[in-house]
Design an enzyme around this catalytic site. Structure first.
Site, PDB file in Angstrom:
ATOM      1  N   LEU A 116      51.036  13.348  83.304  1.00 22.23           N
ATOM      2  CA  LEU A 116      52.396  13.213  82.773  1.00 22.23           C
ATOM      3  C   LEU A 116      52.413  12.180  81.641  1.00 22.23           C
ATOM      4  CD1 LEU A 116      55.514  13.750  83.118  1.00 22.23           C
ATOM      5  CD2 LEU A 116      55.534  11.896  84.797  1.00 22.23           C
ATOM      6  N   GLU A 157      51.720   9.596  78.587  1.00 21.28           N
ATOM      7  CA  GLU A 157      51.051   9.720  77.283  1.00 21.28           C
ATOM      8  C   GLU A 157      51.035   8.355  76.606  1.00 21.28           C
ATOM      9  OE1 GLU A 157      53.005  12.781  75.028  1.00 21.28           O
ATOM     10  OE2 GLU A 157      52.477  14.330  76.518  1.00 21.28           O
ATOM     11  N   PRO A 158      50.251   8.210  75.533  1.00 27.16           N
ATOM     12  CA  PRO A 158      50.231   6.909  74.846  1.00 27.16           C
ATOM     13  C   PRO A 158      51.645   6.456  74.457  1.00 27.16           C
ATOM     14  CG  PRO A 158      48.466   8.308  74.025  1.00 27.16           C
ATOM     15  CD  PRO A 158      49.273   9.159  74.970  1.00 27.16           C
ATOM     16  N   ALA A 168      54.575   7.772  75.875  1.00 29.71           N
ATOM     17  CA  ALA A 168      55.578   8.182  76.869  1.00 29.71           C
ATOM     18  C   ALA A 168      55.097   7.825  78.263  1.00 29.71           C
ATOM     19  CB  ALA A 168      55.842   9.688  76.765  1.00 29.71           C
ATOM     20  N   GLU A 171      53.133   5.597  89.193  1.00 27.04           N
ATOM     21  CA  GLU A 171      54.176   6.442  89.808  1.00 27.04           C
ATOM     22  C   GLU A 171      55.566   5.822  89.609  1.00 27.04           C
ATOM     23  OE1 GLU A 171      53.286   8.813  93.080  1.00 27.04           O
ATOM     24  OE2 GLU A 171      51.178   8.991  92.526  1.00 27.04           O
TER      25      GLU A 171
END
Ligand code: CAA
Length: 383
Positions: free
Chosen positions: A125, A127-128, A130, A365
């Site tokens: 899920l 990202e750099p 997000a 998480e």
């Protein structure tokens, strides 16, 4: 009356995990703490059904409850947190295939995932650009003109087991301008052309778990490997995280328990120093506070799991359990560092390992801040 007693089946699953952790995993935990990925141990766990605790027995799981899942994660984490997180993410991916997959997807992906043939499952899920704002992810999946496949491009970061997994659950935009509603979920085969493993992160803790970045370049994903309809990828991710956050709470409490146990084992030897420095009550009150907070946190984890098992929406309770359990683990491991003093600085110290392993539980998480956002929003919405 509320029932605080686990069922026979839940106790059986807990015992399975505990016996394995103490008889076999314990001998390997130091090697994992030095960076060895627990390949053999996760295969053993799969052989016991612990890679699919809630999945059907017919597919290689144990058909257990969320309560049983958290009891098992806690047992494994108490001995080796790196193995526990590998197990947790694999269980989470299997749960999503069970919940959102069709029969063909379940039949194809679950047996190898749960039997250990895949080593692990992975959840991609972040990202750099997000992390906490997950809906702003920019990986994109474009449907081919003939509608047979998607072309996936993008980069994912901090991906647990991304280099060893047999299946990666990837969230990507199929409608880049639609925010959360433009995200879809895909079951990606890491053997596909265009799947590249990037940097292996060198972390302060959980050294035996593998954390990598992934890059997808023109990776073709057959349409039948989309999990659920287009546009429900964010819901898949959030549903996975509701259950996953309880598991991370349980993992954190397992880690905390290992530190507390190590300190308790040393207490008799401390008596002389405590007498000389007149710190006896300071030590015993600290021990009492740690155990009390852990008990409260465990009840919260179990309640969120029980609601989940009853099919009740539990995003708020899961977020509360995660933030309280992981912050409790921070408090406990920090306090144990104080009590264990210089010995905890040694690399192989059980307390030192717990201190390093516990920190990430307040980050992955969903950070503690994200949990507070979820809690406050649900309260405002009256949920
Ligand atoms: N269950 C089902 N649907 C949900 C949901 C849930 N728990 N939470 C939100 N949704 C739905 C909403 O209902 C909404 O749909 P509608 O518009 O149809 O009502 C949609 O999803 C968007 O919801 P939000 O408006 O709340 O979305 P947001 O962008 O404001 O989300 C956020 C904010 C809660 C902070 C979210 O981005 C979030 O949880 N961020 C943290 C991400 C995270 O935890 N990352 C961890 C990476 S994985 C990992 O760490 C694994 C590992 O390796 C160990």
């Amino acid at each position: 009356m509320m029932d605080f007693q686990a069922s026979d089946d839940e106790l059986r699953i807990q015992t399975l995990a505990r016996d394995y952790a103490r008889s076999t995993l314990a001998e390997r935990a130091d090697a994992h703490n030095r960076g060895a990925f627990p390949t053999e141990s996760v295969r053993d766990l799969a052989g016991l059904g612990l890679m699919g605790i809630k999945s059907p027995v017919a597919l290689g799981g144990l058909g257990g409850t969320n309560v049983a899942y958290c009891m098992a994660i806690r047992e494994i984490a108490q001995v080796c947190a790196s193995t526990a997180v590998t197990m947790a993410v694999t269980n989470m991916v299997g749960d999503m295939i069970m919940k959102f997959g069709d029969e063909a997807q379940q039949a194809r992906w679950l047996p190898p995932l749960l039997s250990g043939a895949f080593t692990a499952g992975s959840f991609a899920l972040s990202e750099p650009g997000a992390g906490s704002d997950a809906a702003s992810l920019s990986a994109k999946a474009v449907l081919s003109e003939d509608g047979s496949h998607y072309v996936l491009d993008g980069t994912k970061m901090w991906i647990t087991s991304g280099d060893v997994a047999g299946v990666v659950l990837v969230m990507a935009k199929t409608q880049p301008d639609w925010g959360a509603k433009g995200i879809s979920a895909f079951l990606v085969d890491p053997k596909a052309a265009g799947f590249e493993v990037g940097r292996h992160e060198q972390k302060m803790g959980l050294k035996g778990s593998s954390t990598v970045s992934l890059r997808f370049e023109g990776l073709k994903v057959p349409v039948e490997d989309r999990l659920g309809p287009e546009g429900i990828g964010f819901k898949v991710a959030m549903t996975a995280l509701d259950g996953g956050r309880c598991g991370i709470g349980a993992q954190a409490l397992g880690i905390a328990q290992s530190a507390l146990d190590a300190v308790l084992a040393e207490l008799p030897a401390r008596k002389g120093a405590d007498r000389a420095l007149q710190t006896g009550q300071a030590t015993s009150f600290r021990v009492a506070d740690m155990a009390t907070r852990m008990e409260a946190a465990w009840l919260m984890v179990q309640r969120a799991c029980a609601l989940h098992d009853a099919g009740v929406r539990m995003s708020r309770e899961a977020a509360m359990a995660k933030v309280f359990a992981t912050e409790t683990a921070g408090f406990v491991t920090r306090t144990c560092m104080t009590l264990a003093s210089a010995s905890a600085l040694q690399h192989d110290s059980r307390v030192g390992r717990a201190y390093r392993d516990a920190r990430v539980a307040r980050i992955y998480e969903g950070t503690s801040e994200v949990q507070r956002i979820v809690i406050a929003r649900e309260l405002v919405r009256g949920l």
